[in-house]
Design an enzyme around this catalytic site. Structure first.
Site, PDB file in Angstrom:
ATOM      1  N   VAL A  64       0.814  -1.224   0.000  1.00 56.67           N
ATOM      2  CA  VAL A  64       0.000   0.000   0.000  1.00 56.67           C
ATOM      3  C   VAL A  64       0.846   1.272   0.000  1.00 56.67           C
ATOM      4  O   VAL A  64       0.326   2.346  -0.296  1.00 56.67           O
ATOM      5  CB  VAL A  64      -0.996   0.043   1.191  1.00 56.67           C
ATOM      6  CG1 VAL A  64      -1.948  -1.131   1.156  1.00 56.67           C
ATOM      7  CG2 VAL A  64      -0.273   0.145   2.527  1.00 56.67           C
ATOM      8  N   TYR A 157       3.847   6.640  15.424  1.00 56.98           N
ATOM      9  CA  TYR A 157       2.695   5.829  15.003  1.00 56.98           C
ATOM     10  C   TYR A 157       1.397   6.601  15.261  1.00 56.98           C
ATOM     11  O   TYR A 157       0.525   6.685  14.390  1.00 56.98           O
ATOM     12  CB  TYR A 157       2.737   4.513  15.781  1.00 56.98           C
ATOM     13  CG  TYR A 157       1.520   3.633  15.679  1.00 56.98           C
ATOM     14  CD1 TYR A 157       1.269   2.866  14.538  1.00 56.98           C
ATOM     15  CD2 TYR A 157       0.618   3.528  16.748  1.00 56.98           C
ATOM     16  CE1 TYR A 157       0.155   2.044  14.462  1.00 56.98           C
ATOM     17  CE2 TYR A 157      -0.484   2.714  16.681  1.00 56.98           C
ATOM     18  CZ  TYR A 157      -0.720   1.970  15.543  1.00 56.98           C
ATOM     19  OH  TYR A 157      -1.815   1.145  15.471  1.00 56.98           O
ATOM     20  N   ALA A 160       0.860   9.380  12.738  1.00 56.16           N
ATOM     21  CA  ALA A 160       0.399   8.869  11.439  1.00 56.16           C
ATOM     22  C   ALA A 160      -1.076   8.473  11.501  1.00 56.16           C
ATOM     23  O   ALA A 160      -1.854   8.761  10.584  1.00 56.16           O
ATOM     24  CB  ALA A 160       1.254   7.678  11.021  1.00 56.16           C
TER      25      ALA A 160
END
Ligand SMILES: NC(=O)c1ccc[n+]([C@@H]2O[C@H](COP(=O)([O-])OP(=O)(O)OC[C@H]3O[C@@H](n4cnc5c(N)ncnc54)[C@H](O)[C@@H]3O)[C@@H](O)[C@H]2O)c1
Length: 246
Positions: A64, A157, A160
């Site tokens: 992806v 993380y 994001a």
């Protein structure tokens, strides 16, 4: 209610764990599920398990984070009605938590690439068709780390995931008059996370008394993907056993 017969769904990172549960739940409602994973054998394994139940699934391995590969793969599949952006956890392997001050700038990209840019690439590849057909569902699997701060050492993380949540809100409004909804699910800690004693400790603090399961998340995706979910858009829905009531 919640019948998805005749629809197509693309679930990213569905070769195991949460994504596999989402793919199985959507397929059980009657739609053809395209099972993506960057690890081809994982995608094949999930698709075969779904087919063994009599439902319809096809493995579509791609990364992806590779915008061209995403677009080329989606072009080959034909119209996608439901996209679940599930691929995440910073790459094909999960990550060791680290306080932000201990991180080098070169370490940020592995979190942003899959958890934000991966979501944007996949959404871009399906959204034009969804808007033209005036029906579509985009669901992004985010995290409580994207909505609430903690001291675990997962700031990049969380940044994001928070970015992906904000992106869904904008896509929801840009697409609202074209029959396309866009929402995020902010998950709490899932039972598949290999955290040993740490996850057992967290499980005790969860009000309902257990970690999450892929079936918990699959059920939410079925609702959001259905015709019955048409008036839900631009939302971030927390699914965490009551850890962060709002
Ligand atoms: N496990 C948890 O406790 C938890 C908590 C909150 C949110 N989440 C989110 O839920 C989602 C699923 O998590 P999980 O625990 O099932 O993860 P997992 O690591 O068990 O599975 C993720 C799958 O995604 C695939 N993948 C990784 N990078 C990819 C890429 N670039 N392209 C395509 N596929 C890719 C992996 O090969 C793997 O099969 C993730 O977005 C994660 O951030 C998980």
């Amino acid at each position: 209610m919640f019948d998805l017969t005749g629809k197509t769904a693309l679930v990213t990172g569905a070769g195991q764990s949460v994504g596999a549960g989402i793919a199985a739940a959507l397929a059980a409602q009657g739609c053809h599920v395209f099972v993506n994973d960057v690890v081809a054998e994982r995608a094949e394994h999930t698709a075969a398990a779904i087919r063994a139940t009599g439902a319809v699934a096809t493995a579509v391995p791609f990364d992806v984070t590779d915008a061209e590969a995403v677009q080329a793969s989606v072009d080959e599949l034909g119209p996608i009605d439901i996209l679940v952006n599930n691929a995440g956890n910073a790459g094909a392997h999960s990550f060791a938590p680290k306080q932000f001050v201990d991180m080098e700038p070169s370490e940020y990209a592995r979190f942003v690439d899959v958890n934000l840019f991966g979501v944007m690439h996949c959404t871009r590849a399906v959204l034009v068709g969804m808007q033209a057909r005036r029906w579509g569902r985009v669901i992004t699997i985010a995290s409580g780390a994207g909505t609430v701060g903690n001291r675990m050492g997962i700031s990049a993380y969380g940044a994001a995931k928070g970015g992906a949540i904000a992106f869904m809100r904008h896509i929801a409004i840009e697409s609202a008059r074209r029959g396309v909804t866009a929402n995020s699910l902010a998950l709490g800690l899932m039972a598949n996370t290999d955290g040993g004693a740490f996850t057992e400790q967290i499980a005790k603090t969860i009000p309902v008394g257990r970690l999450g399961t892929p079936a918990d998340i699959g059920a939410a995706c079925v609702w959001l993907a259905s015709n019955e979910g048409a008036w839900v858009t631009g939302q971030t829905i927390t699914i965490d056993g009551g850890s962060n009531p709002s």
